[in-house]
Design a protein around this motif. Structure first.
Motif: not given
Length: 327
Positions: A6-8, A27-28, A39-42, A273-275
């Protein structure tokens, strides 16, 4: 090492297309590549925690030597997010109460037609020891380094601290803001008094702001009868020009409403927080695309989103599948 699934761009386009649910699981479900929600959470974990990507895309929509910069903050509602990092209690203009949420400070550029986010900060003093005014001055500095020379910088009374006003003066930028009722000014070299005690003519009044220098103040009355006091470092500003700029400053409220209603900026179902930060930044980049599309086509942000599903509704109505059983 395998390339990310998954890309930006994938995530940004999902935010544009999604109508109500903005989770990685959703999204999946709609991914044409059958990418797993992990893949989206990563993706939300690995992006750099800065606004450079936002600026690289926003710079194509702005004109550095014209327009205004508008600074304001908004609370992203998280009423049930007790386990979500960055969530604390903030005042909400929407609810007119203190609520649980994430406070987002935004610096946007506008020429009266465009409204373009160029920088933002998440207020999280417990994490980075930065106040809202610290973030404001950082964004002003970065905007100067990016060669902005705005006609005015506009903000609410919260950001009208002497440190902020003096920094803007040192950067050669004029400003316009609201003043709190107890702000001390001297109109005639007879001593400081609260700005609310002054008899301000419609054309404005030049006064000396304690600790700063000479400014010009205006008084307006809201439809509810409440008096508001505005101040500017641009002493030659006329009442007519002030009215145009003050009306333009309210566009930030339209912007706040739009990023909440069109790109799901407050609806990320992640805890870290990062996500949360990266979801916010990707949501703002999604809004940039909606704004660019609006400028090119004249189609509103809301209409553009609905147009995405209109075709699917048309196809379903042509061949409906949810029917009563036949005898």
């Amino acid at each position: 090492m395998n390339a990310p699934r998954v890309t930006e761009s994938d995530y940004i386009q999902f935010l544009i297309a999604a109508q109500r649910v903005y989770s990685c699981v959703e999204a999946e479900r709609v991914s044409p590549e059958a990418a797993a929600h992990d893949a989206y959470t990563r993706l939300l974990s690995r992006l750099p925690p800065d606004t450079e990507a936002l600026w690289e895309e926003a710079r194509e929509l702005v004109e550095l030597n014209k327009g205004v910069l508008i600074l304001d903050d908004s609370t992203l509602d998280k009423p049930y997010g007790k386990a979500i990092e960055l969530v604390t209690r903030h005042w909400s203009g929407k609810h007119h109460a203190v609520v649980r949420g994430i406070n987002l400070e935004s610096l946007v550029w506008s020429d009266g037609e465009k409204i373009v986010p160029i920088d933002c900060r998440v207020y999280a003093k417990a994490e980075d020891q930065q106040t809202k005014n610290d973030h404001a001055r950082t964004m002003f500095t970065i905007a100067k380094e990016r060669s902005f020379t705005p006609d005015l910088v506009m903000f609410d009374s919260w950001y009208a601290s002497l440190a902020n006003l003096k920094q803007l003066r040192s950067q050669g930028w004029a400003w316009l803001c609201r003043l709190k009722s107890n702000r001390l000014v001297d109109p005639d070299n007879t001593g400081n008094r609260a700005v609310t005690e002054l008899d301000i003519p419609e054309v404005g009044l030049q006064v000396h702001l304690k600790g700063y220098g000479f400014i010009k103040v205006f008084r307006t009355v809201t439809p509810h009868g409440d008096a508001q006091h505005w101040a500017t470092s641009k002493l030659e500003l006329t009442f007519e020009q002030f009215g145009v700029y003050a009306k333009q400053a309210w566009r930030i409220e339209t912007y706040h409403r739009a990023i909440k209603q069109t790109v799901g900026i407050e609806k990320a179902q992640v805890r870290s927080g990062v996500k949360q930060r990266n979801h916010i930044l990707l949501a703002l980049r999604a809004f940039l695309r909606l704004e660019s599309h609006r400028l090119q086509t004249g189609i509103s942000w809301y209409q553009a989103k609905f147009d995405i599903v209109r075709g699917a509704i048309h196809d379903y109505l042509a061949h409906p599948a949810i029917l009563l059983p036949t005898a």
